[in-house]
Motif scaffolding. Structure first.
Motif, PDB file in Angstrom:
ATOM      1  N   GLY A  20       0.835  -1.206   0.000  1.00  0.00           N
ATOM      2  CA  GLY A  20       0.000   0.000   0.000  1.00  0.00           C
ATOM      3  C   GLY A  20       0.861   1.245   0.000  1.00  0.00           C
ATOM      4  N   ALA A 144       3.176  -2.458  -8.337  1.00  0.00           N
ATOM      5  CA  ALA A 144       2.387  -3.641  -8.699  1.00  0.00           C
ATOM      6  C   ALA A 144       1.313  -3.882  -7.648  1.00  0.00           C
ATOM      7  N   THR A 145       0.312  -4.657  -8.042  1.00  0.00           N
ATOM      8  CA  THR A 145      -0.728  -5.066  -7.099  1.00  0.00           C
ATOM      9  C   THR A 145      -0.335  -6.420  -6.511  1.00  0.00           C
ATOM     10  N   VAL A 146      -0.506  -6.554  -5.200  1.00  0.00           N
ATOM     11  CA  VAL A 146      -0.257  -7.851  -4.562  1.00  0.00           C
ATOM     12  C   VAL A 146      -1.467  -8.738  -4.810  1.00  0.00           C
TER      13      VAL A 146
HETATM   14  C1  LIG Z   1     -14.357  12.581   2.793  1.00  0.00           C
HETATM   15  C2  LIG Z   1     -13.174  12.226   3.652  1.00  0.00           C
HETATM   16  C3  LIG Z   1     -12.412  13.256   4.211  1.00  0.00           C
HETATM   17  C4  LIG Z   1     -11.319  12.935   5.027  1.00  0.00           C
HETATM   18  N1  LIG Z   1     -10.598  13.954   5.611  1.00  0.00           N
HETATM   19  C5  LIG Z   1      -9.582  13.653   6.437  1.00  0.00           C
HETATM   20  C6  LIG Z   1      -8.824  14.693   7.077  1.00  0.00           C
HETATM   21  O1  LIG Z   1      -9.076  15.886   6.891  1.00  0.00           O
HETATM   22  N2  LIG Z   1      -7.798  14.344   7.907  1.00  0.00           N
HETATM   23  C7  LIG Z   1      -7.503  13.040   8.166  1.00  0.00           C
HETATM   24  O2  LIG Z   1      -6.588  12.776   8.964  1.00  0.00           O
HETATM   25  N3  LIG Z   1      -8.201  12.032   7.566  1.00  0.00           N
HETATM   26  C8  LIG Z   1      -9.211  12.308   6.712  1.00  0.00           C
HETATM   27  N4  LIG Z   1      -9.903  11.294   6.105  1.00  0.00           N
HETATM   28  C9  LIG Z   1      -9.472   9.889   6.313  1.00  0.00           C
HETATM   29  C10 LIG Z   1      -8.342   9.542   5.357  1.00  0.00           C
HETATM   30  O3  LIG Z   1      -8.745   9.788   4.020  1.00  0.00           O
HETATM   31  C11 LIG Z   1      -7.923   8.071   5.487  1.00  0.00           C
HETATM   32  O4  LIG Z   1      -7.807   7.751   6.856  1.00  0.00           O
HETATM   33  C12 LIG Z   1      -6.566   7.843   4.812  1.00  0.00           C
HETATM   34  O5  LIG Z   1      -6.628   8.234   3.461  1.00  0.00           O
HETATM   35  C13 LIG Z   1      -6.134   6.378   4.914  1.00  0.00           C
HETATM   36  O6  LIG Z   1      -4.848   6.259   4.377  1.00  0.00           O
HETATM   37  P1  LIG Z   1      -4.169   4.826   4.155  1.00  0.00           P
HETATM   38  O7  LIG Z   1      -2.807   5.117   3.611  1.00  0.00           O
HETATM   39  O8  LIG Z   1      -4.321   3.994   5.375  1.00  0.00           O
HETATM   40  O9  LIG Z   1      -5.073   4.110   3.040  1.00  0.00           O
HETATM   41  P2  LIG Z   1      -5.347   4.495   1.454  1.00  0.00           P
HETATM   42  O10 LIG Z   1      -5.109   5.954   1.276  1.00  0.00           O
HETATM   43  O11 LIG Z   1      -6.677   3.934   1.206  1.00  0.00           O
HETATM   44  O12 LIG Z   1      -4.202   3.719   0.706  1.00  0.00           O
HETATM   45  C14 LIG Z   1      -4.293   2.341   0.424  1.00  0.00           C
HETATM   46  C15 LIG Z   1      -3.164   1.936  -0.529  1.00  0.00           C
HETATM   47  O13 LIG Z   1      -3.179   0.515  -0.675  1.00  0.00           O
HETATM   48  C16 LIG Z   1      -3.023   0.185  -2.030  1.00  0.00           C
HETATM   49  N5  LIG Z   1      -3.566  -1.175  -2.265  1.00  0.00           N
HETATM   50  C17 LIG Z   1      -4.831  -1.632  -2.085  1.00  0.00           C
HETATM   51  N6  LIG Z   1      -4.904  -2.939  -2.433  1.00  0.00           N
HETATM   52  C18 LIG Z   1      -3.658  -3.321  -2.814  1.00  0.00           C
HETATM   53  C19 LIG Z   1      -3.083  -4.544  -3.283  1.00  0.00           C
HETATM   54  N7  LIG Z   1      -3.798  -5.679  -3.430  1.00  0.00           N
HETATM   55  N8  LIG Z   1      -1.770  -4.554  -3.607  1.00  0.00           N
HETATM   56  C20 LIG Z   1      -0.999  -3.452  -3.462  1.00  0.00           C
HETATM   57  N9  LIG Z   1      -1.495  -2.278  -3.021  1.00  0.00           N
HETATM   58  C21 LIG Z   1      -2.805  -2.213  -2.702  1.00  0.00           C
HETATM   59  C22 LIG Z   1      -3.750   1.302  -2.771  1.00  0.00           C
HETATM   60  O14 LIG Z   1      -3.341   1.337  -4.112  1.00  0.00           O
HETATM   61  C23 LIG Z   1      -3.263   2.498  -1.950  1.00  0.00           C
HETATM   62  O15 LIG Z   1      -1.980   2.878  -2.371  1.00  0.00           O
HETATM   63  C24 LIG Z   1     -10.983  11.579   5.275  1.00  0.00           C
HETATM   64  C25 LIG Z   1     -11.745  10.548   4.703  1.00  0.00           C
HETATM   65  C26 LIG Z   1     -12.837  10.877   3.897  1.00  0.00           C
HETATM   66  C27 LIG Z   1     -13.652   9.761   3.279  1.00  0.00           C
END
Ligand SMILES: Cc1cc2nc3c(=O)[nH]c(=O)nc-3n(C[C@H](O)[C@H](O)[C@H](O)COP(=O)(O)OP(=O)(O)OC[C@H]3O[C@@H](n4cnc5c(N)ncnc54)[C@H](O)[C@@H]3O)c2cc1C
Length: 400
Positions: A20, A144-146
């Motif tokens: 991710g 790549a995707t896992v």
């Molecule tokens: C409308 C809205 C507003 C928000 N505003 C805020 C804010 O102001 N402040 C705040 O702190 N939070 C906010 N959030 C929450 C925030 O958006 C999320 O908590 C945050 O984006 C999560 O980040 P993450 O890196 O955990 O996941 P993601 O950003 O979802 O990243 C997931 C990653 O995993 C990868 N992935 C998925 N499956 C696979 C696979 N099989 N193989 C390889 N890679 C894969 C994807 O490509 C991506 O790169 C908001 C959420 C929403 C819905």
């Protein structure tokens, strides 16, 4: 993604693998590689947001806390963002659903700070983190995707579109629907809010003065987050059926709706005068994994916990997962082991819990339609505004 299958062919070996490349995955990969681990970061390159004259700002923005800001500065990502696209928030105003009542106002100056929080666009932050990752020794970025996982004698074999890697430590930063979490058979009970977070960029006709505003409107919560050039990012959390009805509205109808809310509540916000592109929406859910660590798999960010966006804390909690892991590694000579991860899990769960209660509780409180409920919540807001000690505590919680 499957978790079993035939043994995988030749796999490159890594001390740790992060799946991710959202903000949390990139942050974790950089932090772990900087602590001397041979690390692979696997995720497909996201389709980038490209600014244009009609859509100058990424519709996805984050309000980042002080703790997140300090960490991003430490890993050299903060200064890599264009300064003119980072907006400090000097005050926050919260309105209840009594349009005649004054808002609860929180000023950064009241706690001796220059900003309560900073508003950044997702694309600026991802660009800065990808650049920092490129310059981090020991970090291999695999686009790549896992698609398959298998555990053989305490080692995870990770199959991706371009080959395979193996590692004893697998970090799942692959978002709320985490395929790694599912393949590792870690539970994730979810409560669906049956609501959407609708985002879009608009321009105000009077200065926003770096003030963030939020309206609790009964069945929905609307926020205006300040952006450069007097633009704002709208985040409007509304019931799914309400959004379906709104989806077909034109930009000018959105403008009229926003202006009606803002005008009704405060004097100094004029009608939103120029729509800057279409709105996008994200389903809202609440969930916390009972186990964030098992059999060499560690859940980070939304893969471990998903909260309502009304307090702008979801990503901050994810970055804090990484910050606290960094502190635990620093205290353990940079050695990953089960005891360290169990302790980290305990600490993170207890720090996330108040944010989950607060967001879940506030969302519920402002939706109650029983007689007197509106009076209680609006009086509560007024009371907080008049109690400086409580207000300072709330500000410090919001800033963290
Ligand atoms: C409308 C809205 C507003 C928000 N505003 C805020 C804010 O102001 N402040 C705040 O702190 N939070 C906010 N959030 C929450 C925030 O958006 C999320 O908590 C945050 O984006 C999560 O980040 P993450 O890196 O955990 O996941 P993601 O950003 O979802 O990243 C997931 C990653 O995993 C990868 N992935 C998925 N499956 C696979 C696979 N099989 N193989 C390889 N890679 C894969 C994807 O490509 C991506 O790169 C908001 C959420 C929403 C819905």
């Amino acid at each position: 993604m499957t978790s079993v299958g035939k043994p995988m062919s030749e796999a490159s070996q890594f001390d740790a693998v992060v799946v991710g490349a959202g903000v949390v995955g990139l942050s974790a990969a950089i932090m772990l590689a900087r602590r001397g681990l041979k690390l692979a970061l696997i995720a497909p390159q996201a389709l980038p947001f490209v600014a244009s004259t009609s859509q100058r700002f990424d519709p996805r923005v984050f309000a980042l806390s002080n703790k997140s800001q300090r960490f991003l500065a430490d890993i050299r990502a903060w200064d890599a963002m264009p300064e003119q696209r980072v907006t400090p928030v000097s005050a926050m105003e919260v309105f209840g659903d009594d349009s005649k009542a004054a808002p609860l106002r929180m000023n950064a100056a009241d706690v001796g700070m220059s900003a309560l929080t900073w508003i950044v666009e997702q694309q600026s932050l991802l660009d800065a983190l990808e650049a920092a990752a490129r310059f981090t020794p020991g970090l291999t970025r695999i686009n790549a995707t896992v698609n398959q996982l298998q555990r053989i004698e305490s080692v995870w074999q990770v199959q991706h579109e371009g080959g395979a890697v193996s590692t004893p430590w697998l970090f799942a930063a692959d978002g709320a629907n985490s395929p790694v979490r599912a393949a590792a058979e870690l539970d994730f009970p979810v409560e669906d809010y049956n609501a959407e977070g609708v985002v879009g960029t608009f321009r105000l006709s009077v200065p926003h003065n770096n003030v963030a505003r939020q309206w609790f409107l009964g069945s929905s919560v609307l926020a205006f987050l300040p952006l450069p050039d007097n633009c704002i990012s709208m985040v409007w959390s509304m019931d799914t059926h309400q959004y379906y009805a709104w989806q077909r509205r034109s930009p000018s109808e959105w403008v009229t709706a926003l202006a009606a809310v803002a005008q009704g509540c405060v004097d100094d916000v004029s009608p939103v005068s120029e729509a800057q592109g279409a709105v996008m929406s994200y389903p809202l859910r609440h969930g916390v994994a009972p186990l964030w660590f098992a059999d060499g798999v560690v859940l980070l960010g939304d893969a471990a916990h998903q909260v309502h966006p009304l307090a702008g804390q979801g990503l901050n909690l994810g970055v804090e997962d990484v910050v606290d892991l960094q502190a635990a590694l620093d205290a353990n000579a940079n050695r990953l082991d089960d005891a360290l991860l169990r302790k980290w899990q305990r600490q993170r769960k207890s720090e996330c819990q108040p944010v989950h209660w607060m967001t879940h509780g506030l969302n519920g409180l402002f939706r109650v339609e029983l007689p007197g409920a509106q009076w209680i919540r609006n009086t509560g807001l007024q009371l907080v505004d008049r109690l400086p000690g409580l207000k300072r505590w709330l500000i410090s919680q919001a800033m963290r």
